[in-house]
Design a protein around this motif. Structure first.
Motif, short mmCIF file in Angstrom:
data_model
loop_
_atom_site.label_atom_id
_atom_site.label_comp_id
_atom_site.label_asym_id
_atom_site.label_seq_id
_atom_site.Cartn_x
_atom_site.Cartn_y
_atom_site.Cartn_z
N MET A 1 0.82 -1.21 0.00
CA MET A 1 0.00 0.00 0.00
C MET A 1 0.86 1.27 0.00
SD MET A 1 -2.86 1.51 -0.07
CE MET A 1 -3.99 0.13 0.09
N ILE A 2 1.95 1.25 0.78
CA ILE A 2 2.87 2.40 0.83
C ILE A 2 4.29 1.89 0.61
CG2 ILE A 2 3.82 4.24 2.28
CD1 ILE A 2 1.22 4.19 3.89
N ARG A 3 5.02 2.58 -0.24
CA ARG A 3 6.43 2.24 -0.44
C ARG A 3 7.25 3.51 -0.59
NH1 ARG A 3 9.38 1.32 -5.06
NH2 ARG A 3 7.50 1.17 -6.35
N GLY A 32 16.54 10.24 3.63
CA GLY A 32 16.75 8.87 3.15
C GLY A 32 15.77 7.86 3.70
N MET A 33 14.50 8.23 3.81
CA MET A 33 13.49 7.36 4.41
C MET A 33 13.13 6.21 3.47
SD MET A 33 11.67 7.04 7.17
CE MET A 33 11.71 8.70 7.85
N THR A 34 13.19 4.98 4.01
CA THR A 34 12.83 3.79 3.24
C THR A 34 11.99 2.86 4.11
OG1 THR A 34 14.84 3.88 1.89
CG2 THR A 34 13.70 1.76 2.02
N PHE A 35 10.77 2.56 3.68
CA PHE A 35 9.95 1.56 4.36
C PHE A 35 8.78 1.17 3.47
CE2 PHE A 35 8.04 5.56 6.01
CZ PHE A 35 6.70 5.36 5.71
N GLU A 36 8.11 0.06 3.82
CA GLU A 36 6.92 -0.39 3.12
C GLU A 36 5.83 -0.70 4.13
OE1 GLU A 36 7.76 -3.70 0.60
OE2 GLU A 36 9.05 -2.55 -0.76
N VAL A 73 2.00 5.27 -3.32
CA VAL A 73 0.89 4.99 -2.41
C VAL A 73 -0.23 4.39 -3.26
CG1 VAL A 73 -0.78 5.94 -0.79
CG2 VAL A 73 1.53 6.90 -0.89
N ALA A 74 -0.64 3.18 -2.92
CA ALA A 74 -1.62 2.45 -3.72
C ALA A 74 -1.17 2.37 -5.18
CB ALA A 74 -3.00 3.09 -3.62
N GLY A 75 0.14 2.29 -5.39
CA GLY A 75 0.70 2.19 -6.73
C GLY A 75 0.83 3.50 -7.47
N ALA A 184 -14.02 5.45 22.27
CA ALA A 184 -14.92 5.25 21.14
C ALA A 184 -14.16 5.29 19.81
CB ALA A 184 -16.02 6.31 21.16
N VAL A 185 -13.24 6.24 19.68
CA VAL A 185 -12.47 6.37 18.44
C VAL A 185 -11.55 5.17 18.27
CG1 VAL A 185 -10.65 7.71 17.31
CG2 VAL A 185 -12.59 8.89 18.34
N ARG A 186 -10.88 4.75 19.34
CA ARG A 186 -9.99 3.60 19.25
C ARG A 186 -10.74 2.33 18.86
NH1 ARG A 186 -6.91 4.90 24.95
NH2 ARG A 186 -5.34 6.36 24.14
N GLU A 187 -11.90 2.11 19.47
CA GLU A 187 -12.69 0.92 19.16
C GLU A 187 -13.12 0.93 17.69
OE1 GLU A 187 -16.88 -1.25 20.52
OE2 GLU A 187 -16.13 0.50 21.63
N PHE A 188 -13.51 2.10 17.20
CA PHE A 188 -13.94 2.22 15.81
C PHE A 188 -12.79 1.93 14.85
CE2 PHE A 188 -14.22 5.00 12.06
CZ PHE A 188 -15.33 4.43 11.44
N LEU A 189 -11.62 2.49 15.11
CA LEU A 189 -10.47 2.28 14.23
C LEU A 189 -10.07 0.81 14.19
CD1 LEU A 189 -8.30 5.40 15.15
CD2 LEU A 189 -9.68 5.06 13.08
N ALA A 190 -10.05 0.16 15.34
CA ALA A 190 -9.72 -1.26 15.39
C ALA A 190 -10.72 -2.07 14.58
CB ALA A 190 -9.68 -1.74 16.84
N ARG A 191 -11.96 -1.65 14.63
CA ARG A 191 -13.02 -2.40 13.93
C ARG A 191 -12.90 -2.28 12.41
NH1 ARG A 191 -19.43 -2.28 15.57
NH2 ARG A 191 -20.19 -3.60 13.88
N ILE A 192 -12.70 -1.07 11.89
CA ILE A 192 -12.63 -0.94 10.43
C ILE A 192 -11.36 -1.58 9.88
CG2 ILE A 192 -14.06 1.14 10.37
CD1 ILE A 192 -11.46 2.71 9.80
N ASN A 193 -10.30 -1.61 10.69
CA ASN A 193 -9.08 -2.29 10.26
C ASN A 193 -9.30 -3.79 10.20
OD1 ASN A 193 -6.27 -3.60 11.70
ND2 ASN A 193 -6.04 -2.48 9.78
N ALA A 194 -9.96 -4.34 11.21
CA ALA A 194 -10.17 -5.79 11.28
C ALA A 194 -11.24 -6.26 10.30
CB ALA A 194 -10.55 -6.19 12.70
N GLU A 195 -12.36 -5.52 10.21
CA GLU A 195 -13.50 -6.00 9.43
C GLU A 195 -13.43 -5.58 7.96
OE1 GLU A 195 -17.10 -4.83 11.36
OE2 GLU A 195 -16.65 -5.96 13.19
N GLU A 196 -12.89 -4.39 7.68
CA GLU A 196 -12.87 -3.90 6.31
C GLU A 196 -11.49 -4.01 5.66
OE1 GLU A 196 -14.57 -0.03 5.94
OE2 GLU A 196 -16.31 -0.51 7.20
N GLY A 197 -10.47 -4.33 6.47
CA GLY A 197 -9.13 -4.46 5.92
C GLY A 197 -8.52 -3.13 5.53
N THR A 198 -9.03 -2.03 6.10
CA THR A 198 -8.49 -0.71 5.80
C THR A 198 -7.08 -0.58 6.37
OG1 THR A 198 -10.72 0.22 5.94
CG2 THR A 198 -8.88 1.78 6.00
N THR A 199 -6.14 -0.19 5.52
CA THR A 199 -4.78 0.06 5.99
C THR A 199 -4.76 1.39 6.74
OG1 THR A 199 -3.97 -1.02 3.98
CG2 THR A 199 -2.37 0.24 5.27
N ILE A 200 -4.14 1.41 7.92
CA ILE A 200 -4.14 2.62 8.74
C ILE A 200 -2.71 2.98 9.14
CG2 ILE A 200 -4.98 3.72 10.85
CD1 ILE A 200 -7.41 1.91 10.76
#
Length: 318
Positions: A1-3, A32-36, A73-75, A184-200
Motif C-alpha cells: 500500500m505504501i512504499r 533517506g526514508m525507506t519503508f513499506e 501509495v496504492a501504486g 470510542a475512536v480507538r474501538e472504531f479504528l480497530a473495527r474498520i481495520n479488522a473488518e474492512e481491511g483498511t490500511t491505517i
C-alpha cells in the motif's frame, strides 16, 4: 500500500545576516526514508516534535513533493496523481477539520459525497453504517461549530471514510479528547481495520493509542527511521526496566534479588526494578525462596518510557 525508497525532503531557510543581507540554507526534514506498509496493516508512526512525521504524511498524500527518492501509495505517485490518489485514501488531521464550520454535520457529508463523486445509494448506505458505528445520529443537524471536540473528531473520521478508502492516514486523531471519546475512536479504528481491511497509518503523541491499536511501530528521529518492528520488539530495543511488585505476608526487610534494585516500599509492598538483562523468573524464585510472599506481579516497561529512552539515544541491546 505504501512504499518509500530513499526519500528526502529539504526546505530552504532564510536567515538575516547583517542589516540588509539574508543568507539561504537548506534544512533536511526527511533524510533517506525507506519503508513499506502492506495492505491491511495498522502501523504506528512515532517521533518527537520536528522529527519529520508530518512532512512524511504530507508527501504521502501529495501535499508536498519529495526532494529525492521514490514514493508510491496504492501504486500511485502522490505528487503527480494527487486527485486520483485522493479518491483512494482518507486523511484526518486532529488539529484541523475537513468539515464546513457553519453547516450542519449532515450537510458537510453531502458536500463531501459530491467532492468524491460517490453514488447516492452507496453514500446513503455508508453514511448509515458510519453514523451507527460512531453514534452520530443526534448531531447530524447540528452545525459543526457547536459540536464538542469528540463529536467533531467522529465527524471527521466519517468524512474521511465516506468514500471507502483503501488507506486511512491519521495525524493525532485523539488529541484533546476525553477518556470516553478516545475509547470510542480507538474501538472504531480497530473495527474498520479488522473488518474492512483498511490500511491505517497513525501518528500520535498519545502512546495509549499505539499500545491499544498498532501491531507494528515505526520511530522516526531527525528525519531518519530509527526503529521498525513489533511493539514488543520496541520494548526490548530500549533497555527499560521491568517492575517486580512483591506483597509480603508481613512488613519486614527484603534484600533485592541479584541484579535488581529496590525502588520503594510501602508497608508489606515492595517495588523492585528488573533490568532487561536479568531473568525475571530467577528474581521471582529468589524472592519466593527467601520470604513469605502473599502475592507477586511483574509489570512490563511502560511504552512511554521505552520511546522516551529511544528518543534520548539510550544504548540498544544486540
Amino acid at each position: 500500500m505504501i512504499r518509500l525508497s530513499g526519500v528526502t525532503k529539504t526546505f530552504p531557510v532564510h536567515r538575516k545576516s547583517g542589516l540588509i543581507r539574508r543568507t539561504r540554507s537548506l534544512v533536511t526534514a526527511v533524510d533517506g526514508m525507506t519503508f513499506e506498509v502492506e495492505r491491511g496493516e495498522f502501523v504506528g508512526y512515532l517521533g518527537p516534535n520536528g522529527a519529520g512525521k508530518s512532512t512524511t504524511i504530507k508527501m504521502l498524500t501529495g501535499i508536498l513533493t519529495a526532494s529525492g527518492g521514490e514514493i508510491r501509495v496504492a501504486g500511485l505517485d502522490p505528487s503527480r496523481r494527487r486527485k486520483e490518489l485522493a479518491r483512494r485514501i482518507g486523511v484526518v488531521f486532529g488539529q484541523r477539520t475537513t468539515l464546513w464550520w457553519d453547516l450542519p454535520l449532515g450537510d458537510s457529508f453531502a458536500l463531501i459525497r459530491h467532492l468524491y463523486k460517490v453514488d447516492q445509494k452507496r453514500f446513503a448506505g455508508r453514511l448509515d453504517e458510519l453514523t451507527e458505528l460512531l453514534e452520530l445520529a443526534p448531531f447530524l443537524q447540528t452545525p459543526v461549530r457547536q459540536l464538542s471536540l469528540g463529536q467533531r473528531m467522529r465527524g471527521d473520521l466519517t468524512a474521511a471514510l465516506l468514500h471507502s478508502p483503501e488507506l486511512l492516514v491519521l495525524d493525532e486523531p485523539t488529541i484533546g479528547l476525553d477518556v470516553v471519546s478516545k475509547a470510542a475512536v480507538r474501538e472504531f479504528l480497530a473495527r474498520i481495520n479488522a473488518e474492512e481491511g483498511t490500511t491505517i497509518l497513525l501518528t500520535t503523541h498519545d502512546l495509549g493509542d499505539i499500545e491499544r491499536l498498532c501491531r507494528r511501530v515505526m520511530v522516526i528521529d531527525h528525519g531518519r527511521l530509527t526503529f521498525d518492528g513489533a511493539l514488543e520488539e520496541l520494548r526490548a530495543t530500549a533497555s527499560a526496566d521491568r517492575i517486580l511488585i512483591v506483597d509480603l505476608a508481613s512488613p519486614g526487610p527484603l534484600a533485592p534479588p541479584t541484579g535488581t534494585r529496590l525502588i520503594r516500599r510501602e508497608g508489606p509492598r515492595v517495588w523492585l526494578a528488573v533490568p532487561a538483562d536479568v531473568s525475571a523468573a530467577s528474581a521471582v524464585a529468589e524472592v519466593a525462596g527467601a520470604h513469605d510472599v502473599r502475592d507477586i506481579a511483574l509489570r512490563e516497561p511502560d511504552i512511554e518510557d521505552v520511546v522516551t529512552r529511544l528518543y534520548q539515544g539510550s544504548p540498544v541491546q544486540a
